[in-house]
Write a protein that holds these residues in place. Structure first.
Motif, short mmCIF file in Angstrom:
data_model
loop_
_atom_site.label_atom_id
_atom_site.label_comp_id
_atom_site.label_asym_id
_atom_site.label_seq_id
_atom_site.Cartn_x
_atom_site.Cartn_y
_atom_site.Cartn_z
N ARG A 1 0.84 -1.21 0.00
CA ARG A 1 0.00 0.00 0.00
C ARG A 1 0.86 1.25 0.00
O ARG A 1 0.62 2.19 -0.75
N ASP A 2 1.89 1.26 0.84
CA ASP A 2 2.77 2.43 0.91
C ASP A 2 3.53 2.62 -0.40
O ASP A 2 3.62 3.74 -0.90
N ALA B 1 1.19 3.93 -3.07
CA ALA B 1 0.90 5.36 -2.87
C ALA B 1 2.08 6.22 -3.33
O ALA B 1 1.89 7.27 -3.95
N GLU C 1 1.97 8.88 -6.38
CA GLU C 1 2.36 10.28 -6.20
C GLU C 1 3.39 10.70 -7.25
O GLU C 1 3.30 11.79 -7.83
N GLY D 1 0.03 13.86 -1.29
CA GLY D 1 0.06 12.57 -0.61
C GLY D 1 -1.30 12.20 -0.03
O GLY D 1 -1.78 11.08 -0.20
N ALA D 2 -1.95 13.13 0.64
CA ALA D 2 -3.28 12.89 1.21
C ALA D 2 -4.30 12.70 0.10
O ALA D 2 -5.21 11.88 0.22
N GLN E 1 -4.03 9.21 -1.10
CA GLN E 1 -4.50 8.22 -0.12
C GLN E 1 -6.01 8.02 -0.18
O GLN E 1 -6.51 6.94 0.10
N TYR E 2 -6.76 9.08 -0.55
CA TYR E 2 -8.22 9.00 -0.51
C TYR E 2 -8.79 7.85 -1.33
O TYR E 2 -9.61 7.09 -0.84
N LEU F 1 -7.34 5.11 -2.30
CA LEU F 1 -6.74 3.80 -2.04
C LEU F 1 -7.76 2.87 -1.39
O LEU F 1 -8.53 3.28 -0.53
N GLN G 1 -9.42 0.51 1.05
CA GLN G 1 -9.31 0.32 2.49
C GLN G 1 -9.89 -1.04 2.85
O GLN G 1 -11.07 -1.29 2.62
#
Length: 112
Positions: free
Chosen positions: A56-57, A60, A64, A85-86, A89-90, A92, A94
């Motif tokens: 996941r990281d 992301a 980016e 970055g934020a 993340q939205y 992604l 969950q």
């Protein structure tokens, strides 16, 4: 193994910033970012990708870098967000499930 596609696929950065066209520079940015996410200790043990627990990281970070490349090339339809970055993340995925009541009976349906 198809793990490489999950790490390197530029779609998240493209979708999050509404990039009109995927260019070669975006794939290069994704590859550079992914290679930087694997440290030398991991490389000595053989894996060329970060651990699956870090997917996941890494995804992301790749997204980016793809988005930044799209902004540099003037291909994004959305203006650059204050916090990219934020913003990445939205969308992604969950892995979270809603709580399930401990006991549900026919006379007491679960609330929605």
């Amino acid at each position: 193994m198809l793990k490489d596609n999950a790490y390197i696929f530029p779609g998240l950065g493209v979708v999050a910033c509404r990039i009109r066209r995927v260019m070669a520079a975006m794939f290069l940015a994704a590859a550079d970012t992914l290679s930087a996410a694997t440290n030398s200790a991991e490389l000595e043990q053989g894996p060329v990708y970060p651990a699956i627990s870090l997917m996941r990281d890494a995804s992301a970070q790749v997204a980016e870098s793809v988005a930044l490349s799209g902004y540099r090339e003037g291909l994004a339809l959305l203006p650059p967000p204050d916090n990219l970055g934020a913003h990445i993340q939205y969308p992604l995925y969950q892995l979270a499930y809603p709580a399930v009541p401990s006991r549900v009976t026919a006379s007491q349906p679960a609330s929605r």
